[in-house]
Design an enzyme around this catalytic site. Structure first.
Site, PDB file in Angstrom:
ATOM      1  N   ASN A 192      35.800   3.601  19.226  1.00  0.00           N
ATOM      2  CA  ASN A 192      36.809   2.682  18.678  1.00  0.00           C
ATOM      3  C   ASN A 192      36.442   1.230  18.945  1.00  0.00           C
ATOM      4  OD1 ASN A 192      38.334   4.900  17.892  1.00  0.00           O
ATOM      5  ND2 ASN A 192      39.695   4.801  19.655  1.00  0.00           N
ATOM      6  N   PHE A 216      43.692  15.707  26.032  1.00  0.00           N
ATOM      7  CA  PHE A 216      42.311  15.363  25.718  1.00  0.00           C
ATOM      8  C   PHE A 216      41.394  16.478  26.222  1.00  0.00           C
ATOM      9  CE2 PHE A 216      38.186  13.357  26.347  1.00  0.00           C
ATOM     10  CZ  PHE A 216      38.052  12.595  25.191  1.00  0.00           C
ATOM     11  N   GLY A 266      51.457  -4.680  25.614  1.00  0.00           N
ATOM     12  CA  GLY A 266      52.132  -4.231  24.402  1.00  0.00           C
ATOM     13  C   GLY A 266      52.620  -5.394  23.566  1.00  0.00           C
ATOM     14  N   GLY A 289      44.847  -0.636  22.025  1.00  0.00           N
ATOM     15  CA  GLY A 289      44.177  -1.236  23.171  1.00  0.00           C
ATOM     16  C   GLY A 289      42.673  -1.326  22.991  1.00  0.00           C
ATOM     17  N   ASP A 290      42.094  -0.353  22.321  1.00  0.00           N
ATOM     18  CA  ASP A 290      40.652  -0.389  22.054  1.00  0.00           C
ATOM     19  C   ASP A 290      40.311  -1.525  21.086  1.00  0.00           C
ATOM     20  OD1 ASP A 290      40.441   1.891  23.625  1.00  0.00           O
ATOM     21  OD2 ASP A 290      40.586   3.239  21.913  1.00  0.00           O
TER      22      ASP A 290
END
Length: 311
Positions: free
Chosen positions: A52, A116, A223, A254-255
């Site tokens: 990303n 994940f 955020g 965030g990436d």
């Protein structure tokens, strides 16, 4: 500046739940939770924190070197990244495991429940970053990955005297204090979100001042409140978020921020302008479903920055 981005490379399965996840949690039953969510949609997208970030850097005209482990099913994904300008030569392909999978359910408030599966990522510790660095890399972002790989990559950067940026993110929950301290010590930059900021302090056993004494710059994303940039002995910088045209999917925001920040860093910008560039990319990612669906060009970036931070 040549940037190598290490970390997870994954396929994302993104689902939306129409009600609030928090409403399904019973305060007096949290010791035994058994929930199933009937979701409205499923999007299967390409993701992983390293991929990303590399994607965002490539959009802004860089040629980042992607470092991670994948399965044979990565062929089409890798070709797409390469076509965008990502160098995938340092990606290790497993002979037996599939590329990692990220499964995430998001509600209308942006709350998420995710799992994940690492798959081929468990082989990332076999990558010799020292050999990669000899190809002329100036800066390495050590992102969330197999913990052994994160530690090995950090040690390789120290041994070679190469600037590294610590971004342990999701792996903070798994890492113990000693490992966190080793990953952070001597980092040119440390990236966390607001929750990870507190978790890192708690698990490392260090105070805020002790962390700042060990890193060059600590960037914390907040955020919708933007981001905070801290340096030892300097005033805290609070950088507002860039307005988003829409709120479609928080996954990978965030990436995108990190990609924008790194792009500014590569251009020699000061921390505020780096953070603003990160926030602009984050706002673009927030308005798109999937972590690599947003679009931006180097030529469009100045106008986006001017619009977001006029005056």
């Amino acid at each position: 500046m040549r940037v190598a981005v290490t970390g997870s490379i994954a396929t994302d399965h993104l689902m939306t739940f129409p009600a609030r996840i928090t409403d399904q949690l019973l305060a007096d039953r949290l010791d035994r939770v058994s929930l199933s969510f009937l979701v409205d949609s499923l999007e299967i997208r390409e993701g992983g924190v390293a991929a990303n970030i590399a994607y965002g850097l490539a959009l802004l005209g860089h040629r980042p070197l992607l470092v991670g482990a994948v399965g044979a099913d990565f062929e089409a994904y890798g070709a797409r990244l390469a076509a965008l300008g990502v160098d995938t030569a340092a990606v290790r392909v497993s002979a037996t495991r599939h590329t990692a999978r990220f499964l995430c359910t998001t509600d209308p408030d942006g709350n998420q429940i995710a799992s994940f599966y690492p798959g081929a990522m468990t082989e990332a510790s076999a990558i010799d970053l020292a050999e990669v660095l000899r190809a002329g890399v100036d800066t390495v972002l050590v992102g969330a990955d197999d913990p052994a790989a994160m530690l090995r990559h950090t040690r390789a950067c120290r041994a070679a005297g190469v600037r590294f940026l610590a971004d342990p993110s999701q792996q903070l929950a798994r890492l113990d204090g000693a490992a966190i301290r080793e990953l952070v010590e001597g980092a040119d930059h440390l990236f966390t979100n607001e929750y990870e900021h507190g978790l890192l302090l708690e698990k490392s056993g260090w105070s805020r001042a002790e962390v700042l004494g060990r890193v060059g710059t600590w960037v914390t994303t907040l955020g919708e409140k933007g981001s905070r940039v801290e340096r030892a002995g300097e005033p805290v910088l609070e950088v507002p978020a860039a307005p988003a045209a829409a709120v479609a999917d928080p996954t990978g925001v965030g990436d995108a921020y990190r990609a924008g920040y790194l792009s500014g860093l590569a251009a020699g910008l000061d921390p505020v302008r780096c953070a603003r560039t990160g926030s602009v990319l984050a706002s673009r990612a927030l308005a798109a479903v999937g972590t690599q669906s947003y679009a931006v060009t180097p030529d469009a970036l100045p106008a986006l920055l001017a619009s977001a931070y006029a005056g």
